[in-house]
Design a protein around this motif. Structure first.
Motif, mmCIF file in Angstrom:
data_model
loop_
_atom_site.group_PDB
_atom_site.id
_atom_site.type_symbol
_atom_site.label_atom_id
_atom_site.label_comp_id
_atom_site.label_asym_id
_atom_site.label_seq_id
_atom_site.Cartn_x
_atom_site.Cartn_y
_atom_site.Cartn_z
ATOM 1 N N ARG A 260 78.055 -24.274 17.475
ATOM 2 C CA ARG A 260 78.418 -23.532 18.675
ATOM 3 C C ARG A 260 78.639 -24.439 19.875
ATOM 4 N NH1 ARG A 260 80.831 -20.399 19.893
ATOM 5 N NH2 ARG A 260 79.814 -18.744 20.961
ATOM 6 N N VAL A 261 77.741 -25.359 20.151
ATOM 7 C CA VAL A 261 77.927 -26.209 21.325
ATOM 8 C C VAL A 261 79.176 -27.064 21.140
ATOM 9 C CG1 VAL A 261 76.955 -28.054 22.732
ATOM 10 C CG2 VAL A 261 75.494 -26.166 21.959
ATOM 11 N N ALA A 262 79.244 -27.848 20.070
ATOM 12 C CA ALA A 262 80.456 -28.635 19.803
ATOM 13 C C ALA A 262 81.555 -27.748 19.239
ATOM 14 C CB ALA A 262 80.159 -29.779 18.848
ATOM 15 N N GLY A 263 81.191 -26.764 18.413
ATOM 16 C CA GLY A 263 82.151 -25.751 17.991
ATOM 17 C C GLY A 263 82.646 -25.801 16.564
ATOM 18 N N ILE A 264 82.076 -26.614 15.673
ATOM 19 C CA ILE A 264 82.587 -26.713 14.300
ATOM 20 C C ILE A 264 82.015 -25.592 13.444
ATOM 21 C CG2 ILE A 264 82.640 -28.104 12.208
ATOM 22 C CD1 ILE A 264 82.520 -30.586 13.989
ATOM 23 N N ASP A 265 82.894 -24.758 12.911
ATOM 24 C CA ASP A 265 82.478 -23.653 12.052
ATOM 25 C C ASP A 265 83.642 -23.317 11.127
ATOM 26 O OD1 ASP A 265 80.900 -21.645 10.995
ATOM 27 O OD2 ASP A 265 80.657 -20.565 12.880
ATOM 28 N N GLN A 266 83.475 -22.318 10.280
ATOM 29 C CA GLN A 266 84.559 -21.834 9.437
ATOM 30 C C GLN A 266 84.530 -20.311 9.451
ATOM 31 O OE1 GLN A 266 84.268 -22.974 5.294
ATOM 32 N NE2 GLN A 266 82.055 -22.888 5.324
ATOM 33 N N THR A 267 85.674 -19.695 9.168
ATOM 34 C CA THR A 267 85.733 -18.237 9.144
ATOM 35 C C THR A 267 84.869 -17.709 8.004
ATOM 36 O OG1 THR A 267 87.672 -18.165 7.706
ATOM 37 C CG2 THR A 267 88.086 -18.245 10.095
ATOM 38 N N ALA A 268 84.490 -16.445 8.073
ATOM 39 C CA ALA A 268 83.604 -15.850 7.067
ATOM 40 C C ALA A 268 84.159 -15.958 5.643
ATOM 41 C CB ALA A 268 83.304 -14.397 7.429
ATOM 42 N N PRO A 269 85.447 -15.698 5.396
ATOM 43 C CA PRO A 269 85.927 -15.791 4.019
ATOM 44 C C PRO A 269 86.269 -17.221 3.567
ATOM 45 C CG PRO A 269 87.684 -14.988 5.425
ATOM 46 C CD PRO A 269 86.450 -15.092 6.282
ATOM 47 N N SER A 270 86.177 -18.186 4.448
ATOM 48 C CA SER A 270 86.577 -19.555 4.135
ATOM 49 C C SER A 270 85.650 -20.210 3.121
ATOM 50 C CB SER A 270 86.595 -20.390 5.416
ATOM 51 O OG SER A 270 86.907 -21.737 5.131
ATOM 52 N N VAL A 271 86.253 -21.039 2.275
ATOM 53 C CA VAL A 271 85.510 -21.859 1.320
ATOM 54 C C VAL A 271 85.881 -23.313 1.600
ATOM 55 C CG1 VAL A 271 85.184 -22.418 -1.117
ATOM 56 C CG2 VAL A 271 85.504 -20.030 -0.413
ATOM 57 N N ALA A 272 84.883 -24.171 1.686
ATOM 58 C CA ALA A 272 85.092 -25.607 1.852
ATOM 59 C C ALA A 272 85.946 -25.939 3.083
ATOM 60 C CB ALA A 272 85.701 -26.215 0.592
ATOM 61 N N TYR A 273 85.745 -25.209 4.140
ATOM 62 C CA TYR A 273 86.421 -25.448 5.420
ATOM 63 C C TYR A 273 87.941 -25.360 5.314
ATOM 64 C CZ TYR A 273 81.925 -26.544 7.390
ATOM 65 O OH TYR A 273 80.631 -26.450 7.825
ATOM 66 N N ARG A 274 88.429 -24.469 4.471
ATOM 67 C CA ARG A 274 89.871 -24.213 4.373
ATOM 68 C C ARG A 274 90.370 -23.548 5.651
ATOM 69 N NH1 ARG A 274 94.564 -23.521 4.687
ATOM 70 N NH2 ARG A 274 95.981 -22.472 3.291
ATOM 71 N N GLU A 275 89.579 -22.584 6.176
ATOM 72 C CA GLU A 275 89.922 -21.905 7.428
ATOM 73 C C GLU A 275 88.876 -22.274 8.475
ATOM 74 O OE1 GLU A 275 90.469 -17.697 6.949
ATOM 75 O OE2 GLU A 275 91.627 -17.977 5.117
ATOM 76 N N LEU A 276 89.226 -23.226 9.297
ATOM 77 C CA LEU A 276 88.312 -23.704 10.336
ATOM 78 C C LEU A 276 88.265 -22.721 11.494
ATOM 79 C CD1 LEU A 276 89.503 -27.375 10.370
ATOM 80 C CD2 LEU A 276 87.287 -26.562 9.601
ATOM 81 N N LEU A 277 87.095 -22.596 12.070
ATOM 82 C CA LEU A 277 86.907 -21.804 13.277
ATOM 83 C C LEU A 277 86.260 -22.725 14.298
ATOM 84 C CD1 LEU A 277 86.863 -19.135 14.846
ATOM 85 C CD2 LEU A 277 84.654 -18.649 13.756
#
Length: 192
Positions: free
Chosen positions: A76-93
């Protein structure tokens, strides 16, 4: 403890999450650091001014329990996440959350697709966000907004729901994002 800062931030109280992060009086993460800690302790009272060391039977000085704040710092602070349906950071959030006394944050992480990085900085009342996206990933940039708090013109708490402000594809169809690119620069602080 693992959910304290994320739940506060997700419910519009990032100001309290940052206040906890910056606190250096007992009990807090900062108290341990102020007293020489280089790792996160198992207990707030692993060592205190008034009691010294606790029992060695349950007193780890390198423990994940209170260290789970690191997940909040990355996600959250830096902001690296992935969407709920994402696998292996295919869809970055990427959803950075400027706040507290921080003027910048940056984190990076190696994934099976390659390096992911997100960072932000605040200068002269403007917030700049940059990212590194591996090939084959889709990137959503989500922004909650930041409000001004305090007389030092530092960023305050997130306001409103997180909303997608941009979607990019790295090395695929759709708008492309270079491997390391500035994603946005926008006024982020309400002027007093």
């Amino acid at each position: 403890m693992a959910l304290l800062c994320p739940v506060l931030a997700d419910h519009g109280r990032a100001d309290l999450a940052y206040a906890l992060l910056h606190q250096d009086e007992y009990p807090s993460w900062g108290y341990s650091i102020r007293h020489g800690a280089t790792t996160i302790w198992e207990r707030w009272d692993g060592w205190t001014d008034h009691a010294g060391f606790q029992s060695p039977a349950m007193n780890s000085f390198n423990h994940y329990s209170l260290g789970s704040v690191g997940d909040w710092l990355f996600g959250r602070v830096a902001g690296i996440d992935q969407t709920a349906p994402s696998v292996a950071y295919r869809e970055l959030l990427l959803r950075p959350l400027p706040g507290g006394r921080l003027r910048w944050a940056r984190a990076e992480q190696e994934t099976v697709r390659g390096r992911v990085a997100c960072g932000w900085s605040v200068e002269e009342g403007r917030i700049a966000v940059t990212a590194t996206v591996p090939p084959g990933s889709v990137l959503d940039v989500c922004w909650s907004g930041v409000s001004h708090s305090g007389s030092d013109r530092s960023p305050g708490s997130a306001t409103g729901p997180c909303r997608r402000v941009a979607r990019f594809a790295a090395g695929g169809a759709g708008p492309a994002v270079p491997p390391r690119a500035p994603l946005m620069e926008a006024p982020g602080l309400d002027q007093p």
